[in-house]
Design a protein around this motif. Structure first.
Motif, PDB file in Angstrom:
ATOM      1  N   PRO A 152       0.905 -11.543  -3.921  1.00  0.00           N
ATOM      2  CA  PRO A 152       1.589 -10.314  -3.880  1.00  0.00           C
ATOM      3  C   PRO A 152       3.139 -10.144  -4.654  1.00  0.00           C
ATOM      4  O   PRO A 152       3.417  -8.946  -4.978  1.00  0.00           O
ATOM      5  CB  PRO A 152       2.058 -10.158  -2.319  1.00  0.00           C
ATOM      6  CG  PRO A 152       1.856 -11.566  -1.847  1.00  0.00           C
ATOM      7  CD  PRO A 152       0.862 -12.151  -2.733  1.00  0.00           C
TER       8      PRO A 152
ATOM      9  N   TRP B 136      -9.546  -2.526   1.551  1.00  0.00           N
ATOM     10  CA  TRP B 136      -8.705  -2.011   2.890  1.00  0.00           C
ATOM     11  C   TRP B 136      -8.581  -0.653   2.484  1.00  0.00           C
ATOM     12  O   TRP B 136      -7.860  -0.075   1.448  1.00  0.00           O
ATOM     13  CB  TRP B 136      -7.493  -2.723   3.153  1.00  0.00           C
ATOM     14  CG  TRP B 136      -6.769  -2.136   4.025  1.00  0.00           C
ATOM     15  CD1 TRP B 136      -5.503  -1.322   3.954  1.00  0.00           C
ATOM     16  CD2 TRP B 136      -6.869  -2.133   5.388  1.00  0.00           C
ATOM     17  NE1 TRP B 136      -5.102  -1.007   5.095  1.00  0.00           N
ATOM     18  CE2 TRP B 136      -5.847  -1.480   6.037  1.00  0.00           C
ATOM     19  CE3 TRP B 136      -7.826  -2.716   6.442  1.00  0.00           C
ATOM     20  CZ2 TRP B 136      -5.737  -1.353   7.536  1.00  0.00           C
ATOM     21  CZ3 TRP B 136      -7.557  -2.676   7.744  1.00  0.00           C
ATOM     22  CH2 TRP B 136      -6.698  -2.062   8.229  1.00  0.00           C
ATOM     23  N   VAL B 137      -9.133   0.151   3.646  1.00  0.00           N
ATOM     24  CA  VAL B 137      -8.586   1.589   3.510  1.00  0.00           C
ATOM     25  C   VAL B 137      -7.788   2.068   4.709  1.00  0.00           C
ATOM     26  O   VAL B 137      -8.156   1.390   5.833  1.00  0.00           O
ATOM     27  CB  VAL B 137     -10.014   2.398   3.536  1.00  0.00           C
ATOM     28  CG1 VAL B 137      -9.698   3.991   3.677  1.00  0.00           C
ATOM     29  CG2 VAL B 137     -11.033   2.248   2.448  1.00  0.00           C
TER      30      VAL B 137
ATOM     31  N   GLY C 141       3.866   3.750  -4.109  1.00  0.00           N
ATOM     32  CA  GLY C 141       4.903   3.072  -4.717  1.00  0.00           C
ATOM     33  C   GLY C 141       5.623   1.895  -3.874  1.00  0.00           C
ATOM     34  O   GLY C 141       6.709   1.645  -3.929  1.00  0.00           O
TER      35      GLY C 141
ATOM     36  N   GLY D 222       0.814  -1.119   0.000  1.00  0.00           N
ATOM     37  CA  GLY D 222       0.036   0.027   0.052  1.00  0.00           C
ATOM     38  C   GLY D 222       0.795   1.298   0.030  1.00  0.00           C
ATOM     39  O   GLY D 222       2.000   1.176   0.001  1.00  0.00           O
TER      40      GLY D 222
ATOM     41  N   MET E 201      -0.205   9.905 -11.851  1.00  0.00           N
ATOM     42  CA  MET E 201      -0.893   9.441 -10.366  1.00  0.00           C
ATOM     43  C   MET E 201      -2.263   9.957 -10.376  1.00  0.00           C
ATOM     44  O   MET E 201      -3.160   9.005  -9.802  1.00  0.00           O
ATOM     45  CB  MET E 201      -0.033  10.178  -9.338  1.00  0.00           C
ATOM     46  CG  MET E 201       1.365   9.702  -9.042  1.00  0.00           C
ATOM     47  SD  MET E 201       1.191   7.913  -8.813  1.00  0.00           S
ATOM     48  CE  MET E 201       3.076   7.510  -8.753  1.00  0.00           C
TER      49      MET E 201
ATOM     50  N   CYS F 176       0.997   1.927  -7.918  1.00  0.00           N
ATOM     51  CA  CYS F 176       1.301   2.898  -7.049  1.00  0.00           C
ATOM     52  C   CYS F 176      -0.056   3.403  -6.090  1.00  0.00           C
ATOM     53  O   CYS F 176       0.448   4.560  -5.525  1.00  0.00           O
ATOM     54  CB  CYS F 176       1.962   4.098  -7.443  1.00  0.00           C
ATOM     55  SG  CYS F 176       3.215   4.786  -6.315  1.00  0.00           S
ATOM     56  N   ILE F 177      -0.838   2.595  -6.137  1.00  0.00           N
ATOM     57  CA  ILE F 177      -2.012   3.239  -5.145  1.00  0.00           C
ATOM     58  C   ILE F 177      -2.707   2.183  -4.270  1.00  0.00           C
ATOM     59  O   ILE F 177      -3.815   2.236  -3.827  1.00  0.00           O
ATOM     60  CB  ILE F 177      -3.056   3.576  -6.201  1.00  0.00           C
ATOM     61  CG1 ILE F 177      -3.774   2.501  -7.043  1.00  0.00           C
ATOM     62  CG2 ILE F 177      -2.806   4.803  -6.965  1.00  0.00           C
ATOM     63  CD1 ILE F 177      -4.941   2.943  -7.742  1.00  0.00           C
ATOM     64  N   GLY F 178      -1.764   1.344  -3.914  1.00  0.00           N
ATOM     65  CA  GLY F 178      -2.038   0.433  -2.654  1.00  0.00           C
ATOM     66  C   GLY F 178      -2.888  -0.836  -3.237  1.00  0.00           C
ATOM     67  O   GLY F 178      -3.773  -1.233  -2.460  1.00  0.00           O
ATOM     68  N   ILE F 179      -2.416  -1.132  -4.458  1.00  0.00           N
ATOM     69  CA  ILE F 179      -3.227  -2.609  -4.908  1.00  0.00           C
ATOM     70  C   ILE F 179      -3.093  -3.722  -4.140  1.00  0.00           C
ATOM     71  O   ILE F 179      -1.881  -3.734  -3.372  1.00  0.00           O
ATOM     72  CB  ILE F 179      -3.042  -2.515  -6.482  1.00  0.00           C
ATOM     73  CG1 ILE F 179      -1.525  -2.615  -6.688  1.00  0.00           C
ATOM     74  CG2 ILE F 179      -3.820  -1.570  -6.889  1.00  0.00           C
ATOM     75  CD1 ILE F 179      -1.143  -2.763  -8.050  1.00  0.00           C
ATOM     76  N   ARG F 180      -3.929  -4.508  -3.917  1.00  0.00           N
ATOM     77  CA  ARG F 180      -3.749  -5.894  -3.217  1.00  0.00           C
ATOM     78  C   ARG F 180      -4.046  -7.008  -4.001  1.00  0.00           C
ATOM     79  O   ARG F 180      -4.462  -6.652  -5.169  1.00  0.00           O
ATOM     80  CB  ARG F 180      -4.854  -5.686  -2.010  1.00  0.00           C
ATOM     81  CG  ARG F 180      -4.428  -4.974  -1.020  1.00  0.00           C
ATOM     82  CD  ARG F 180      -5.194  -5.273   0.069  1.00  0.00           C
ATOM     83  NE  ARG F 180      -5.167  -6.374   0.614  1.00  0.00           N
ATOM     84  CZ  ARG F 180      -6.086  -6.859   1.345  1.00  0.00           C
ATOM     85  NH1 ARG F 180      -7.225  -6.173   1.748  1.00  0.00           N
ATOM     86  NH2 ARG F 180      -6.231  -8.173   1.865  1.00  0.00           N
ATOM     87  N   SER F 181      -3.386  -8.197  -3.807  1.00  0.00           N
ATOM     88  CA  SER F 181      -3.803  -9.207  -4.641  1.00  0.00           C
ATOM     89  C   SER F 181      -3.476 -10.315  -3.807  1.00  0.00           C
ATOM     90  O   SER F 181      -2.724 -10.401  -2.598  1.00  0.00           O
ATOM     91  CB  SER F 181      -2.645  -9.185  -5.884  1.00  0.00           C
ATOM     92  OG  SER F 181      -2.483 -10.373  -6.108  1.00  0.00           O
TER      93      SER F 181
ATOM     94  N   PRO G 150       9.453   5.677  -1.716  1.00  0.00           N
ATOM     95  CA  PRO G 150       9.924   4.541  -1.397  1.00  0.00           C
ATOM     96  C   PRO G 150       9.834   3.318  -2.644  1.00  0.00           C
ATOM     97  O   PRO G 150      10.723   2.842  -2.876  1.00  0.00           O
ATOM     98  CB  PRO G 150       9.233   4.084  -0.286  1.00  0.00           C
ATOM     99  CG  PRO G 150       8.649   5.364   0.369  1.00  0.00           C
ATOM    100  CD  PRO G 150       8.767   6.271  -0.582  1.00  0.00           C
ATOM    101  N   GLY G 151       8.799   3.180  -3.159  1.00  0.00           N
ATOM    102  CA  GLY G 151       8.657   2.357  -4.208  1.00  0.00           C
ATOM    103  C   GLY G 151       9.544   2.569  -5.483  1.00  0.00           C
ATOM    104  O   GLY G 151      10.179   1.582  -5.883  1.00  0.00           O
TER     105      GLY G 151
END
Lengths: 199, 269
Positions: free
Chosen positions: B54, B117-118, A199, A196, B91, B46-51, B144-145
């Motif tokens: 991972p 998830w928020v 990036g 999350g 973005m 870059c927006i907090g995607i989940r899977s 960071p990413g």
């Protein structure tokens, strides 16, 4: 295309609680019919003392009944205020078990439907509500007496004083009872975020 | 950024902004025109995607960051000087696209919005943390990413940024007890824009979509103005030579800056 999508969202709106319930009604109503989600007072008592679990008890009764008697640590919340509480309930930790209760099972079942429709995990109903709890764990309490008759949804006991959770039956010692029940709570673990942020 | 002589020859004139494409990995002999442009920026990352996978998500996100050129610290830092709008546009576009798709899927019953998830909001710690991260972003040129992606592509600045981030994490972990009251203050739970402004999601979505579009268009215009200022006279083929936001070539220490008048095809690849 993006604008068309946004326009479609505007037209469709977001599903209300009852719409969400309608989508899952077949599967979930079967759980109610099979009584898979009604837990025995003995199981709730054990759960109250199971420190691996985070127990949230929601009491949907009227304030007067709640003041007369309620389980220790049970939160009273009117059923009409449940939707506003949903986001907070979603923030509870993954090991949370929710138990809803009313005087019997009717109001609690309605509350259960709302919570399940809103995707709250691990929601159970106290079997026969507060009446069932008292009859199982508070029968030796001398400051209350059973009432005959009464309407559906009423508290079937009269209390000498409105002591809330100060009655011993509100927080009994599990070691004082030897209760047999069929365990029904199955913890459905939700996944914490694994990534999350930017990036 | 671009080799005008190689890239522009024989191509029809283009407007200035479109002409300022990025070449990556190319030298004088390998112009390798590429990839980053408006039509290529609709990638959701870059927006907090989940899977459930991972590793796949991380790989996809990292790959897209890399091909979008977000491993270039000069390019990222230039955003803060309003001289390079790609980051903001990418973005914002990603956010708006994701928002529309999420709420559309939810409206159609394909997605349960409640199960997304928020991150819970801690307002003031969030603001302070955002400022710290923003300052770090400007100083280091990465978030960071993107720093991890840069490091994985053997960029020295990415490596040092990651080391700095790890040290910062260590420092934070060792000192958080000193300010844990503030750290846990102003808790707002699962706080979303519809909840905060009291708008239902239906009307709010197109409103925010329009708002986002205005931002993108607005910043795009600013970016175009700046590009035009930097490239006042496109070459014959309509392609100008652009310098990166800090006045140098963004693609490595051996690159050379473009000429000021934009007419000379200096290779920054």
């Amino acid at each position: 295309m993006l604008s068309a999508g946004a326009l479609k969202v505007l037209i469709l709106g977001q599903p209300a609680t009852m719409d969400r319930w309608a989508r899952i009604a077949v599967e979930r109503q079967a759980q109610l019919d099979e009584r898979e989600v009604y837990i025995h007072p003995g199981e709730l008592l054990d759960t109250m003392h199971d420190h691996r679990l985070n127990l949230v008890m929601l009491d949907v009764r009227e304030e007067a009944d709640y003041n007369l008697f309620h389980l220790a640590d049970a939160d009273r919340i009117p059923i009409e205020e449940i939707p506003a509480r949903i986001p907070a309930l979603h923030m509870e930790p993954a090991n949370t078990v929710f138990v809803v209760m009313s005087n019997d099972e009717i109001a609690a079942t309605e509350c259960w439907k709302i919570l399940v429709a809103e995707s709250i995990p691990n929601v159970y109903i106290l079997e026969d509500g507060s009446n069932g709890w008292i009859s199982t764990l508070g029968s030796d309490e001398n400051r209350l007496r059973a009432l005959d008759g009464g309407e559906v949804g009423d508290l079937r006991y009269a209390f000498a004083a409105a002591l809330g959770s100060a009655f011993p039956a509100a927080d009994p010692n599990p070691h004082d009872y030897d209760i047999e029940y069929t365990p029904k709570i199955k913890l459905e673990l939700k996944h914490a975020p694994i990534s999350g942020g930017c990036g | 950024l671009v080799d005008a002589q190689d890239l522009g020859r024989g191509t029809p004139p283009m407007n200035t902004e479109r002409a300022c494409q990025i070449t990556r990995g190319g030298g004088e002999n390998t112009p390798a025109p590429v990839t980053v442009g408006k039509k290529n920026t609709l990638n959701n990352f870059c927006i907090g995607i989940r899977s459930d996978r991972p590793g796949c998500t991380s790989c996809h996100a990292g790959f897209v960051l890399e091909i979008a050129g977000f491993v270039n610290s000069s390019k990222l830092a230039a955003q803060f000087y309003f001289q390079e709008m790609t980051v903001l546009k990418v973005m914002f576009t990603a956010i708006v696209v994701a928002m529309v798709l999420i709420f559309l899927s939810s409206a159609l019953g394909m997605l349960d919005y409640n199960l997304i998830w928020v991150n819970p909001t801690y307002l003031w710690p969030g603001i302070v943390g955002g400022l710290i991260m923003g300052i770090g972003f400007i100083i280091g040129g990465f978030c960071p990413g993107t720093s991890l992606v840069a490091m994985s592509t053997f960029k020295v600045d990415g490596l040092f940024y990651v080391l700095g981030a790890v040290f910062g994490i260590f420092l934070f972990g060792e000192t958080v007890d000193l300010f844990d009251i503030f750290w846990n203050s102003s808790y707002m739970g699962r706080s979303t824009i519809p909840k905060v402004v009291g708008l239902p999601t239906g009307p709010g979505c197109p409103a925010r979509c329009s708002h986002g579009a205005l931002h993108v268009l607005g910043f795009g215009a600013i970016g175009t103005d700046i590009q035009e200022e930097r490239c006042p006279e496109p070459t014959q083929a309509g392609i100008c030579v652009c310098r990166d936001a800090l006045g140098g070539c963004p693609e490595g220490p051996d690159s050379r800056p473009a000429s000021d008048d934009g007419s000379l095809g200096t290779d920054c690849g």
